[in-house]
Design a protein around this motif. Structure first.
Motif, PDB file in Angstrom:
ATOM      1  N   LEU A 256       7.107  -1.872  12.960  1.00  0.00           N
ATOM      2  CA  LEU A 256       6.645  -0.779  13.939  1.00  0.00           C
ATOM      3  C   LEU A 256       5.536  -0.365  13.545  1.00  0.00           C
ATOM      4  O   LEU A 256       4.757   0.264  14.212  1.00  0.00           O
ATOM      5  CB  LEU A 256       7.767   0.265  13.981  1.00  0.00           C
ATOM      6  CG  LEU A 256       9.081  -0.098  14.671  1.00  0.00           C
ATOM      7  CD1 LEU A 256       9.988   1.229  15.008  1.00  0.00           C
ATOM      8  CD2 LEU A 256       8.837  -0.407  16.178  1.00  0.00           C
ATOM      9  N   ASN A 260       2.597   0.220  16.058  1.00  0.00           N
ATOM     10  CA  ASN A 260       1.565   1.500  16.452  1.00  0.00           C
ATOM     11  C   ASN A 260       0.567   1.590  16.084  1.00  0.00           C
ATOM     12  O   ASN A 260      -0.488   2.117  17.043  1.00  0.00           O
ATOM     13  CB  ASN A 260       2.607   2.526  15.480  1.00  0.00           C
ATOM     14  CG  ASN A 260       1.674   3.701  15.479  1.00  0.00           C
ATOM     15  OD1 ASN A 260       2.091   4.817  16.595  1.00  0.00           O
ATOM     16  ND2 ASN A 260       1.040   4.250  14.469  1.00  0.00           N
ATOM     17  N   ALA A 264      -1.899   2.609  19.119  1.00  0.00           N
ATOM     18  CA  ALA A 264      -2.875   3.668  18.973  1.00  0.00           C
ATOM     19  C   ALA A 264      -4.362   3.508  19.507  1.00  0.00           C
ATOM     20  O   ALA A 264      -4.607   4.238  19.761  1.00  0.00           O
ATOM     21  CB  ALA A 264      -2.662   4.099  17.661  1.00  0.00           C
ATOM     22  N   PHE A 272       2.355   7.278  25.335  1.00  0.00           N
ATOM     23  CA  PHE A 272       3.104   7.159  24.004  1.00  0.00           C
ATOM     24  C   PHE A 272       4.484   6.203  24.364  1.00  0.00           C
ATOM     25  O   PHE A 272       4.571   6.027  25.453  1.00  0.00           O
ATOM     26  CB  PHE A 272       3.420   8.220  23.286  1.00  0.00           C
ATOM     27  CG  PHE A 272       4.311   9.069  23.973  1.00  0.00           C
ATOM     28  CD1 PHE A 272       5.790   9.048  23.971  1.00  0.00           C
ATOM     29  CD2 PHE A 272       3.511  10.319  24.889  1.00  0.00           C
ATOM     30  CE1 PHE A 272       6.265   9.949  24.683  1.00  0.00           C
ATOM     31  CE2 PHE A 272       4.554  11.064  25.392  1.00  0.00           C
ATOM     32  CZ  PHE A 272       5.960  10.932  25.418  1.00  0.00           C
ATOM     33  N   THR A 274       8.296   5.746  22.907  1.00  0.00           N
ATOM     34  CA  THR A 274       9.492   5.874  21.910  1.00  0.00           C
ATOM     35  C   THR A 274      10.365   4.700  21.624  1.00  0.00           C
ATOM     36  O   THR A 274      10.466   3.763  22.549  1.00  0.00           O
ATOM     37  CB  THR A 274      10.151   7.137  22.355  1.00  0.00           C
ATOM     38  OG1 THR A 274      11.206   6.616  23.700  1.00  0.00           O
ATOM     39  CG2 THR A 274       9.532   8.366  22.588  1.00  0.00           C
ATOM     40  N   ALA A 291      10.547   5.334  16.199  1.00  0.00           N
ATOM     41  CA  ALA A 291       9.687   5.889  16.449  1.00  0.00           C
ATOM     42  C   ALA A 291       9.494   7.063  17.626  1.00  0.00           C
ATOM     43  O   ALA A 291       9.468   6.807  18.525  1.00  0.00           O
ATOM     44  CB  ALA A 291       8.372   4.817  17.131  1.00  0.00           C
ATOM     45  N   LEU A 316       5.237   5.714  19.074  1.00  0.00           N
ATOM     46  CA  LEU A 316       4.155   4.516  19.050  1.00  0.00           C
ATOM     47  C   LEU A 316       2.889   5.181  19.691  1.00  0.00           C
ATOM     48  O   LEU A 316       2.889   5.653  21.114  1.00  0.00           O
ATOM     49  CB  LEU A 316       4.539   3.311  19.530  1.00  0.00           C
ATOM     50  CG  LEU A 316       6.007   2.649  18.794  1.00  0.00           C
ATOM     51  CD1 LEU A 316       6.272   1.441  19.605  1.00  0.00           C
ATOM     52  CD2 LEU A 316       5.582   2.359  17.514  1.00  0.00           C
ATOM     53  N   GLY A 317       1.950   5.007  19.104  1.00  0.00           N
ATOM     54  CA  GLY A 317       0.731   5.381  19.979  1.00  0.00           C
ATOM     55  C   GLY A 317       0.089   6.677  19.857  1.00  0.00           C
ATOM     56  O   GLY A 317      -0.972   7.044  20.311  1.00  0.00           O
ATOM     57  N   TRP A 322       1.114   6.174   9.963  1.00  0.00           N
ATOM     58  CA  TRP A 322       2.288   6.961   9.702  1.00  0.00           C
ATOM     59  C   TRP A 322       2.268   7.319   8.059  1.00  0.00           C
ATOM     60  O   TRP A 322       2.114   6.259   7.464  1.00  0.00           O
ATOM     61  CB  TRP A 322       3.634   6.223  10.012  1.00  0.00           C
ATOM     62  CG  TRP A 322       3.769   5.981  11.586  1.00  0.00           C
ATOM     63  CD1 TRP A 322       3.345   7.089  12.349  1.00  0.00           C
ATOM     64  CD2 TRP A 322       4.473   5.239  12.386  1.00  0.00           C
ATOM     65  NE1 TRP A 322       3.820   6.576  13.723  1.00  0.00           N
ATOM     66  CE2 TRP A 322       4.664   5.686  13.659  1.00  0.00           C
ATOM     67  CE3 TRP A 322       5.360   4.139  12.000  1.00  0.00           C
ATOM     68  CZ2 TRP A 322       5.107   4.834  14.716  1.00  0.00           C
ATOM     69  CZ3 TRP A 322       5.929   3.429  12.867  1.00  0.00           C
ATOM     70  CH2 TRP A 322       6.038   3.699  14.230  1.00  0.00           C
TER      71      TRP A 322
END
Length: 410
Positions: A256, A260, A264, A272, A274, A291, A316-317, A322
């Protein structure tokens, strides 16, 4: 009269808009015996009137409330100006630039069947004198027919666009449905089932269940912000990245992290996804990460209550990197369950607006703690539908149930 009948016949059949408007302008100059005629169309996007056709002139654009033509459009009435240079609404700038002399004007709105103005027919400079009552009657008749012809043309374009959009949406729906597992994967000792119901033709939710190369079960549930074609494309991209990387990266949290970073870079601000991603071994060891997706419900064994896992990182995004590590693995005993849903299920509302809620969803899961994943999934579907009084969902609904097979009696 023959000219009016010819025009009526032409307006009654589909034709190219430019050809139609040119013919209206030509007939206006002939019927009214004037030097020039213009057809002004309303542009709702800019709130302007613009000449699609202006015989004897280049294209003109004016605010829809400006000048003589603006007065006819905004007032939805005929405006007859016998002496333009004595009328404060008249703008002589065009005459000064071209050397043309405007002696009189007759402007009439073209209205649809509901009486809404769609544009204006404007006749300029009656030959040999001034516009009279007969000219007013003729131009009003011409404008009425032209307005209906314009409305029909607009409706035809909308029908064509709607048909093309329907085709594209159907294609997108079929493409998205093709990503849904046709049947649960075969992983020894594990049972699973999934279901999704989009709120529109395409949805922003997706789930996936697949057998990993190392013998574990891959579990994904993702929910893109919003619903419809745009979120469907975004969530499909996330699913594709996860499936491709799952053959190379064995840790779901690390996987992930890479997804991500990609999203992003790709997503616009405010978009975004989830997502829950888990890899479950036949021995019940669940490596997982989330996420921003919840609720994540685990029943470690049939005798134990449901536990709720907390997502360790943001959707995510949202941020490029992270800093939180992977959560500890979870062990699921024989008969234990993993229950994942999107918010469209527990936020389903009854006619009064009250949401179904996580507590009621958990009560359904408790009643079916010893049932198969298919039975529990069916119970959740039915409860959410009954709670909403059978109405179509306002948000996409998705659920995944994974269960470790119960131990055989010795």
């Amino acid at each position: 009269m023959r000219m009016i009948l010819d025009l009526s016949r032409m307006l009654a059949v589909p034709t190219d808009l430019d050809t139609l408007l040119c013919k209206i302008a030509e007939y206006a100059t002939q019927l009214l015996h004037c030097e020039r005629a213009s057809i002004f169309l309303h542009d709702p996007a800019t709130q302007q009137l613009w000449t699609k056709v202006a015989i004897g002139s280049n294209e003109i654009r004016v605010p829809c409330t400006a000048g003589i033509v603006g007065a006819a459009f905004s007032g939805n009435c005929m405006v007859h100006v016998a002496k333009p240079y004595e009328d404060h609404r008249f703008n002589p700038e065009f005459d000064r630039k071209t050397g043309f002399l405007t002696r009189n004007l007759l402007s009439v709105p073209m209205a649809d069947l509901d009486g809404r103005a769609m544009g204006v027919v404007q006749a300029v400079n009656k030959k040999g004198g001034a516009f009279g009552e007969q000219d007013e009657s003729l131009v009003r008749l011409l404008a009425e027919q032209a307005g209906i012809a314009l409305q029909r043309h607009t409706l035809q374009l909308q029908a064509i666009e709607a048909l093309a959009l329907k085709h594209e949406m159907d294609l997108a729906r079929r493409t998205q449905q093709a990503l849904i597992p046709k049947e649960p994967p075969s992983v020894p000792g594990l049972l699973c089932a999934g279901w999704t119901l989009p709120a529109s033709v395409t949805g922003g939710d997706c789930f996936d269940l697949w057998a990993l190369p190392d013998g574990r079960l891959g579990i994904l549930l993702a929910d893109a912000s919003g619903h419809g074609l745009g979120p469907a494309l975004v969530v499909s991209q996330a699913r594709t990245l996860v499936r491709a990387l799952s053959e190379l990266i064995t840790d779901p949290h690390e996987l992930l992290v890479h997804v991500n970073a990609r999203l992003a870079d790709d997503l616009d601000w405010g978009q975004f996804v989830t997502a829950f991603l888990g890899f479950l071994s036949p021995d019940g060891t669940l490596q997982w990460s989330s996420a921003g997706h919840g609720p994540l419900l685990v029943r470690r064994s049939p005798e134990l209550p449901l536990e709720q896992l907390d997502p360790p990182v943001q959707p995510l995004g949202v941020v490029l990197k992270w800093f939180d590590g992977a959560p500890p693995p979870v062990t699921i005993e024989p008969g234990g369950q993993l229950i994942l849903t999107s918010d469209g299920i527990f936020e389903a509302a009854d006619p009064s607006g009250e949401q179904m809620g996580l507590e009621r969803m958990s009560e359904v899961a408790d009643r079916y703690r010893r049932a198969s994943p298919e039975e529990l999934l069916g119970a959740l579907q039915k409860y959410a539908k009954d709670w909403s009084n059978g109405e179509d969902p306002l948000d996409d609904q998705t659920a995944v149930i994974v269960q470790r097979a119960a131990a055989s009696p010795s």
